[in-house]
Design a protein around this motif. Structure first.
Motif, PDB file in Angstrom:
ATOM      1  N   GLY A  55     -69.107 -43.371-110.003  1.00  0.00           N
ATOM      2  CA  GLY A  55     -68.173 -42.342-109.530  1.00  0.00           C
ATOM      3  C   GLY A  55     -68.857 -40.989-109.382  1.00  0.00           C
ATOM      4  N   LEU A  56     -69.724 -40.692-110.345  1.00  0.00           N
ATOM      5  CA  LEU A  56     -70.457 -39.422-110.300  1.00  0.00           C
ATOM      6  C   LEU A  56     -71.373 -39.379-109.069  1.00  0.00           C
ATOM      7  N   SER A  57     -72.034 -40.482-108.785  1.00  0.00           N
ATOM      8  CA  SER A  57     -72.940 -40.546-107.627  1.00  0.00           C
ATOM      9  C   SER A  57     -72.160 -40.451-106.319  1.00  0.00           C
ATOM     10  N   VAL A  58     -71.107 -41.248-106.199  1.00  0.00           N
ATOM     11  CA  VAL A  58     -70.332 -41.253-104.952  1.00  0.00           C
ATOM     12  C   VAL A  58     -69.733 -39.867-104.695  1.00  0.00           C
ATOM     13  N   GLY A  59     -69.144 -39.266-105.719  1.00  0.00           N
ATOM     14  CA  GLY A  59     -68.533 -37.944-105.551  1.00  0.00           C
ATOM     15  C   GLY A  59     -69.551 -36.903-105.124  1.00  0.00           C
ATOM     16  N   THR A  60     -70.749 -36.960-105.696  1.00  0.00           N
ATOM     17  CA  THR A  60     -71.783 -35.981-105.361  1.00  0.00           C
ATOM     18  C   THR A  60     -72.293 -36.196-103.939  1.00  0.00           C
ATOM     19  N   ILE A  61     -72.431 -37.452-103.538  1.00  0.00           N
ATOM     20  CA  ILE A  61     -72.862 -37.762-102.161  1.00  0.00           C
ATOM     21  C   ILE A  61     -71.812 -37.287-101.156  1.00  0.00           C
ATOM     22  N   VAL A  62     -70.542 -37.463-101.511  1.00  0.00           N
ATOM     23  CA  VAL A  62     -69.461 -36.982-100.636  1.00  0.00           C
ATOM     24  C   VAL A  62     -69.626 -35.479-100.389  1.00  0.00           C
ATOM     25  N   GLY A  63     -69.974 -34.739-101.445  1.00  0.00           N
ATOM     26  CA  GLY A  63     -70.173 -33.297-101.306  1.00  0.00           C
ATOM     27  C   GLY A  63     -71.312 -32.955-100.351  1.00  0.00           C
ATOM     28  N   ALA A  64     -72.393 -33.735-100.403  1.00  0.00           N
ATOM     29  CA  ALA A  64     -73.527 -33.495 -99.507  1.00  0.00           C
ATOM     30  C   ALA A  64     -73.116 -33.764 -98.059  1.00  0.00           C
ATOM     31  N   LEU A  65     -72.318 -34.812 -97.849  1.00  0.00           N
ATOM     32  CA  LEU A  65     -71.827 -35.127 -96.494  1.00  0.00           C
ATOM     33  C   LEU A  65     -70.872 -34.040 -96.014  1.00  0.00           C
ATOM     34  N   GLN A  66     -70.060 -33.524 -96.924  1.00  0.00           N
ATOM     35  CA  GLN A  66     -69.136 -32.443 -96.552  1.00  0.00           C
ATOM     36  C   GLN A  66     -69.909 -31.219 -96.078  1.00  0.00           C
ATOM     37  N   TYR A  67     -71.031 -30.956 -96.753  1.00  0.00           N
ATOM     38  CA  TYR A  67     -71.844 -29.812 -96.345  1.00  0.00           C
ATOM     39  C   TYR A  67     -72.333 -29.970 -94.905  1.00  0.00           C
ATOM     40  N   LEU A  68     -72.722 -31.206 -94.553  1.00  0.00           N
ATOM     41  CA  LEU A  68     -73.209 -31.452 -93.186  1.00  0.00           C
ATOM     42  C   LEU A  68     -72.115 -31.175 -92.158  1.00  0.00           C
ATOM     43  N   LEU A  69     -70.855 -31.435 -92.550  1.00  0.00           N
ATOM     44  CA  LEU A  69     -69.738 -31.244 -91.618  1.00  0.00           C
ATOM     45  C   LEU A  69     -69.262 -29.796 -91.571  1.00  0.00           C
ATOM     46  N   THR A  70     -69.231 -29.126 -92.721  1.00  0.00           N
ATOM     47  CA  THR A  70     -68.736 -27.735 -92.774  1.00  0.00           C
ATOM     48  C   THR A  70     -69.681 -26.852 -93.594  1.00  0.00           C
ATOM     49  N   PRO A  71     -70.901 -26.619 -93.119  1.00  0.00           N
ATOM     50  CA  PRO A  71     -71.858 -25.807 -93.895  1.00  0.00           C
ATOM     51  C   PRO A  71     -71.335 -24.401 -94.212  1.00  0.00           C
ATOM     52  N   ALA A  72     -70.586 -23.805 -93.297  1.00  0.00           N
ATOM     53  CA  ALA A  72     -70.117 -22.430 -93.515  1.00  0.00           C
ATOM     54  C   ALA A  72     -69.156 -22.346 -94.702  1.00  0.00           C
ATOM     55  N   TYR A  73     -68.397 -23.409 -94.941  1.00  0.00           N
ATOM     56  CA  TYR A  73     -67.426 -23.399 -96.045  1.00  0.00           C
ATOM     57  C   TYR A  73     -68.133 -23.296 -97.395  1.00  0.00           C
ATOM     58  N   TYR A  74     -69.328 -23.885 -97.491  1.00  0.00           N
ATOM     59  CA  TYR A  74     -70.043 -23.881 -98.768  1.00  0.00           C
ATOM     60  C   TYR A  74     -71.099 -22.780 -98.861  1.00  0.00           C
ATOM     61  N   GLY A  75     -71.601 -22.382 -97.732  1.00  0.00           N
ATOM     62  CA  GLY A  75     -72.622 -21.335 -97.749  1.00  0.00           C
ATOM     63  C   GLY A  75     -74.023 -21.865 -97.946  1.00  0.00           C
ATOM     64  N   GLY A  76     -74.155 -22.977 -98.662  1.00  0.00           N
ATOM     65  CA  GLY A  76     -75.478 -23.541 -98.898  1.00  0.00           C
ATOM     66  C   GLY A  76     -75.360 -24.958 -99.421  1.00  0.00           C
ATOM     67  N   LEU A  77     -76.397 -25.749 -99.178  1.00  0.00           N
ATOM     68  CA  LEU A  77     -76.375 -27.153 -99.622  1.00  0.00           C
ATOM     69  C   LEU A  77     -76.295 -27.242-101.142  1.00  0.00           C
ATOM     70  N   LYS A  78     -77.003 -26.321-101.826  1.00  0.00           N
ATOM     71  CA  LYS A  78     -77.023 -26.375-103.283  1.00  0.00           C
ATOM     72  C   LYS A  78     -75.625 -26.156-103.856  1.00  0.00           C
ATOM     73  N   THR A  79     -74.911 -25.172-103.303  1.00  0.00           N
ATOM     74  CA  THR A  79     -73.543 -24.910-103.769  1.00  0.00           C
ATOM     75  C   THR A  79     -72.669 -26.139-103.554  1.00  0.00           C
ATOM     76  N   ALA A  80     -72.787 -26.751-102.369  1.00  0.00           N
ATOM     77  CA  ALA A  80     -71.963 -27.920-102.059  1.00  0.00           C
ATOM     78  C   ALA A  80     -72.235 -29.052-103.039  1.00  0.00           C
ATOM     79  N   ILE A  81     -73.506 -29.267-103.361  1.00  0.00           N
ATOM     80  CA  ILE A  81     -73.866 -30.385-104.237  1.00  0.00           C
ATOM     81  C   ILE A  81     -73.478 -30.086-105.690  1.00  0.00           C
ATOM     82  N   VAL A  82     -73.731 -28.859-106.141  1.00  0.00           N
ATOM     83  CA  VAL A  82     -73.363 -28.513-107.515  1.00  0.00           C
ATOM     84  C   VAL A  82     -71.840 -28.573-107.677  1.00  0.00           C
ATOM     85  N   LEU A  83     -71.110 -28.065-106.676  1.00  0.00           N
ATOM     86  CA  LEU A  83     -69.648 -28.119-106.728  1.00  0.00           C
ATOM     87  C   LEU A  83     -69.165 -29.563-106.791  1.00  0.00           C
ATOM     88  N   ALA A  84     -69.701 -30.420-105.922  1.00  0.00           N
ATOM     89  CA  ALA A  84     -69.280 -31.822-105.887  1.00  0.00           C
ATOM     90  C   ALA A  84     -69.617 -32.526-107.199  1.00  0.00           C
TER      91      ALA A  84
END
Ligand code: CTP
Ligand code: MG
Length: 168
Positions: A55-84
């Motif tokens: 679950g931890l892996s899938v949720g974190t991967i989802v966050g990385a994919l979300q970043y690819l779709l809406t980079p502006a919402y997260y501001g940076g890949l690191k934020t998206a991954i840490v948040l996820a």
């Protein structure tokens, strides 16, 4: 993005982290079969290492994919991954805490606990995700209201697909 849609987008990794153990789980239970001083299992057979780490892996991967779709919402890949990661970790810890409470209340594995089952994971996910990226109070209330419906819907589908033995 619409504010309510944004709230849904925000919490998505937590939903995935909460749901994927149904498919990925199994094997050694996290409590190793151990019981608490009341004689009941610490968490029970429904909480496994495979489910937690999956679950931890899938949720974190989802966050990385979300970043690819809406980079502006997260501001940076690191934020998206840490948040996820934090949302997923929170969801799984909240779920584990829920099972701990259910076992203390002498409820068997899989027995429904209305409120705890639908909101425990969500509240813990929000608590861990919030310091990374905030939500408005309106968005939090929205998630508290719609998540139980999504939780029941997803569990019903998993039951119909034969992934779960009970529809909750
Ligand atoms: N699961 C898992 N590991 C986790 C969480 C869930 O393997 N950390 C799997 C288990 O197969 C579990 C299923 O996902 O049965 C559904 O999860 P949940 O509804 O949270 O567990 P329950 O079986 O209902 O157990 P409990 O009564 O403790 O909530
Ligand atoms: Mg359950």
């Amino acid at each position: 993005m619409n504010s309510l849609l944004e709230a849904f987008w925000y919490i998505l990794p937590a939903y995935f982290a909460n749901a994927s153990p149904v498919v990925l789980g199994g094997g050694r239970p996290m409590d190793g079969g151990r019981t608490w001083r009341d004689g009941h299992r610490l968490f029970g057979d429904g909480k496994t290492w495979r489910g937690f780490l999956g679950g931890l892996s899938v949720g974190t991967i989802v966050g990385a994919l979300q970043y690819l779709l809406t980079p502006a919402y997260y501001g940076g890949l690191k934020t998206a991954i840490v948040l996820a990661f934090m949302l997923s970790f929170g969801a799984l810890l909240g779920d584990l805490t829920g099972s701990f409470i259910k076992r203390r209340a002498n409820l068997p594995r899989g027995y429904p606990a209305v409120g705890l089952d639908q909101l425990g994971f969500l509240i813990a996910a929000l608590a861990l995700g919030y310091p990374i990226k905030t939500l408005t109070s309106g968005q939090i209330i929205f998630l508290l209201l719609v998540s139980p419906l999504i939780h029941w819907g997803a569990n019903y589908i998993a039951y119909r697909l034969g992934w779960k033995s009970v529809p909750w």
